[in-house]
Scaffold this motif. Structure first.
Motif, PDB file in Angstrom:
ATOM      1  N   ARG A 206      31.241 -28.760  93.349  1.00 40.51           N
ATOM      2  CA  ARG A 206      32.055 -29.763  93.098  1.00 40.51           C
ATOM      3  C   ARG A 206      30.955 -30.987  92.649  1.00 40.51           C
ATOM      4  O   ARG A 206      31.045 -31.616  91.560  1.00 40.51           O
ATOM      5  CB  ARG A 206      32.758 -30.171  94.203  1.00 40.51           C
ATOM      6  N   ASP A 207      30.021 -31.191  93.722  1.00 38.31           N
ATOM      7  CA  ASP A 207      29.048 -32.449  93.458  1.00 38.31           C
ATOM      8  C   ASP A 207      27.875 -32.030  92.718  1.00 38.31           C
ATOM      9  O   ASP A 207      27.260 -32.841  92.092  1.00 38.31           O
ATOM     10  CB  ASP A 207      28.689 -32.842  94.982  1.00 38.31           C
ATOM     11  N   GLY A 208      27.372 -30.664  93.070  1.00 37.72           N
ATOM     12  CA  GLY A 208      26.111 -30.460  92.408  1.00 37.72           C
ATOM     13  C   GLY A 208      26.219 -29.922  90.744  1.00 37.72           C
ATOM     14  O   GLY A 208      25.263 -30.111  89.958  1.00 37.72           O
ATOM     15  N   MET A 209      27.468 -28.932  90.774  1.00 34.71           N
ATOM     16  CA  MET A 209      27.392 -28.684  89.631  1.00 34.71           C
ATOM     17  C   MET A 209      28.499 -29.184  88.730  1.00 34.71           C
ATOM     18  O   MET A 209      29.026 -28.808  87.388  1.00 34.71           O
ATOM     19  CB  MET A 209      27.934 -26.954  89.438  1.00 34.71           C
ATOM     20  N   GLY A 210      29.359 -30.099  89.247  1.00 33.64           N
ATOM     21  CA  GLY A 210      30.222 -30.879  88.336  1.00 33.64           C
ATOM     22  C   GLY A 210      31.532 -30.092  88.189  1.00 33.64           C
ATOM     23  O   GLY A 210      32.226 -30.494  87.032  1.00 33.64           O
ATOM     24  N   MET A 211      31.757 -29.125  88.922  1.00 34.50           N
ATOM     25  CA  MET A 211      33.092 -28.294  88.703  1.00 34.50           C
ATOM     26  C   MET A 211      34.240 -28.843  89.287  1.00 34.50           C
ATOM     27  O   MET A 211      34.121 -29.389  90.290  1.00 34.50           O
ATOM     28  CB  MET A 211      32.901 -26.825  89.055  1.00 34.50           C
TER      29      MET A 211
END
Length: 473
Positions: A206-211
């Motif tokens: 969610r936060d690191g890969m923007g998924m």
């Protein structure tokens, strides 16, 4: 209706579901609830199963409605409520009548109750039940503690209502006294850790890969077809894909990041410290829940320092890296849990059946996982060996620990909190260190407290030259 073979006191969610499960398996069951108004509501919802259930508003009538010798399952809140219920029951019971505490009891309470029952010459069982409401209704994992005779008396019922793995009941006798509830406590500690590891993987996506949540759900669904196949991965895919009916937003995005707990994970950590059996992944999971509960403090920290977690550079981590990290973390988490069980077996003189514990957890319980079958095989071959060193799991770690290392390092470098994944990596690195830095600790202890140390070149206890310097002033 003839006298019931077994009774259930407590018609909360778990008690009600367990009573229906018992009736569904062909046994006549009597039920009682402190709030009598709950009984007719339960009977109405029981539908066709009501023909095998008798409800009793009065405790005395409930006892009279049971066949002798009586078997009574308590599904009341753990702690004082159990003692109060037993105190109410005992004057109404015969010496051969048995009380079965199936709540989430602290094993020390079960040890105390078992001892008191033994001294009074009355039977008692403390059984751990895992699987939530669905498991209670359709087949939980059951971990029994008490005398073998007490277990054997109701084993046919408990095995019938338990979950089945390839036809085998997920219900087993664990040992005397509080053994069953201790095994359930460790189960819950592993559950805390497994959930936290999954949550951290979700956080990286969610936060690191923007998924978005749906994309995360698709990843969990894919992982559930491989080595990570488990109930917790399965439901993580489902909750990630769910939509909030009120707003139309992803349900996950509408849930406050403040986790609750009932204390069993904390009990696991406390017992690990008392037994000298490190469970750092479980401990990190408990700490993470405690930190999540301090939301105001976290908001103040974010305001004071700015949020540290940020997006990772494209291509820094892959989903394959993340899958490897979860696989390695899961193996190490379970290894720690079983190591704690091994230490408890020696400390409390329980004949804990290590392989059978893994088998009981294969179906019905929250931590059911494809890995547990291989764990059962490894523990059959070497019940005293740390699972991380078992040939099969050592090979799994060799293939996946690089992913764990990469995810932990990259995530922490980006300010993304991954306490359980980092704890798993540190445990692995310490486990594989032929020489640690504890020689410095021993030197310090000897310097300030003359505690002595062992030498690398000869046996015995020794002191450093600083001791003579102290004595000379």
């Amino acid at each position: 209706m003839s006298a019931a073979e077994i009774g259930v006191i407590g018609l909360g969610t778990m008690g009600a579901m367990l009573a229906l499960n018992i009736a569904d398996n062909g046994f006549a069951v009597a039920v009682h609830n402190r709030t009598a108004a709950r009984i007719p509501e339960f009977m109405e919802k029981a539908g066709d199963l009501a023909r095998r259930i008798t409800g009793h508003a009065e405790l005395e009538d409930f006892v009279k409605g049971l066949a002798s010798p009586r078997n009574i399952i308590l599904m009341v809140p753990a702690g004082d409520a159990v003692d109060a219920q037993i105190e109410q029951l005992r004057p109404l019971l015969d010496v051969d009548d048995m009380v079965i505490d199936a709540g989430n009891a602290n094993f020390h309470d079960s040890e105390r109750r078992a001892k008191a029952s033994e001294e009074a010459g009355v039977p008692f069982l403390g059984i751990g039940v895992s699987g939530g409401a669905e498991g209670a209704r359709f087949g939980p994992s059951i971990m029994g503690g008490g005398t073998p005779e007490a277990w054997d008396r109701v084993a046919h019922i408990l095995k019938a209502i338990s979950a089945k793995y390839e036809g085998q009941p997920c219900a087993t006798y664990m040992g005397t006294g509080g053994a069953g509830h201790f095994v359930k406590t460790v189960h819950n500690g592993i559950e805390y850790a497994d959930m936290q590891l999954i949550a951290e993987a979700y956080g990286v996506m969610r936060d690191g890969m923007g998924m978005d949540a749906a994309a995360c759900g698709a990843v969990f669904d894919r992982w559930n077809k491989g080595l990570l196949q488990s109930y917790l991965i399965e439901i993580s895919g489902k909750v990630s894909a769910a939509t909030d009916p009120e707003t139309g937003n992803p349900m996950l995005d509408m849930i406050l990041d403040r986790a609750g707990q009932k204390g069993t994970g904390r009990w696991t950590v406390i017992e690990s410290q008392m037994l000298g059996a490190p469970v750092p992944v479980i401990e990190a999971a408990v700490v993470a829940r405690n930190m999540s509960a301090q939301r105001d403090l976290r908001l103040a920290g974010a305001k004071a320092f700015g949020p540290t977690g940020g997006a990772m550079a494209d291509g820094t981590l892959s989903l394959d890296d993340l899958e490897q990290a979860l696989i390695a973390g899961k193996v190490l988490c379970y290894a720690q849990g079983f190591e704690l069980l091994i230490k408890a077996r020696a400390e409390y003189d329980w004949d804990l059946p290590m392989a059978e514990i893994a088998k009981v957890w294969r179906e019905g319980c929250i931590i059911r996982s494809a890995m547990l079958n291989d764990m059962a095989s490894a523990l059959t071959d070497a019940p005293e060996q740390n699972l991380a060193l078992a040939p099969y799991f050592a090979d799994v770690l060799r293939k996946n620990v690089a992913g764990l290392r990469k995810v932990a390092v990259v995530a922490m470098g980006a300010g993304q909190p991954v306490p359980a994944l980092a704890a798993a990596l540190n445990y692995f690195d310490t486990l594989t260190s032929a020489r640690t830095t504890a020689n410095m600790l021993q030197a310090q202890r000897d310097y300030f407290g003359a505690h002595s140390f062992e030498r690398t070149d000869k046996d015995g206890s020794h002191h450093g030259p600083w001791l003579d310097q102290h004595l000379q002033g």
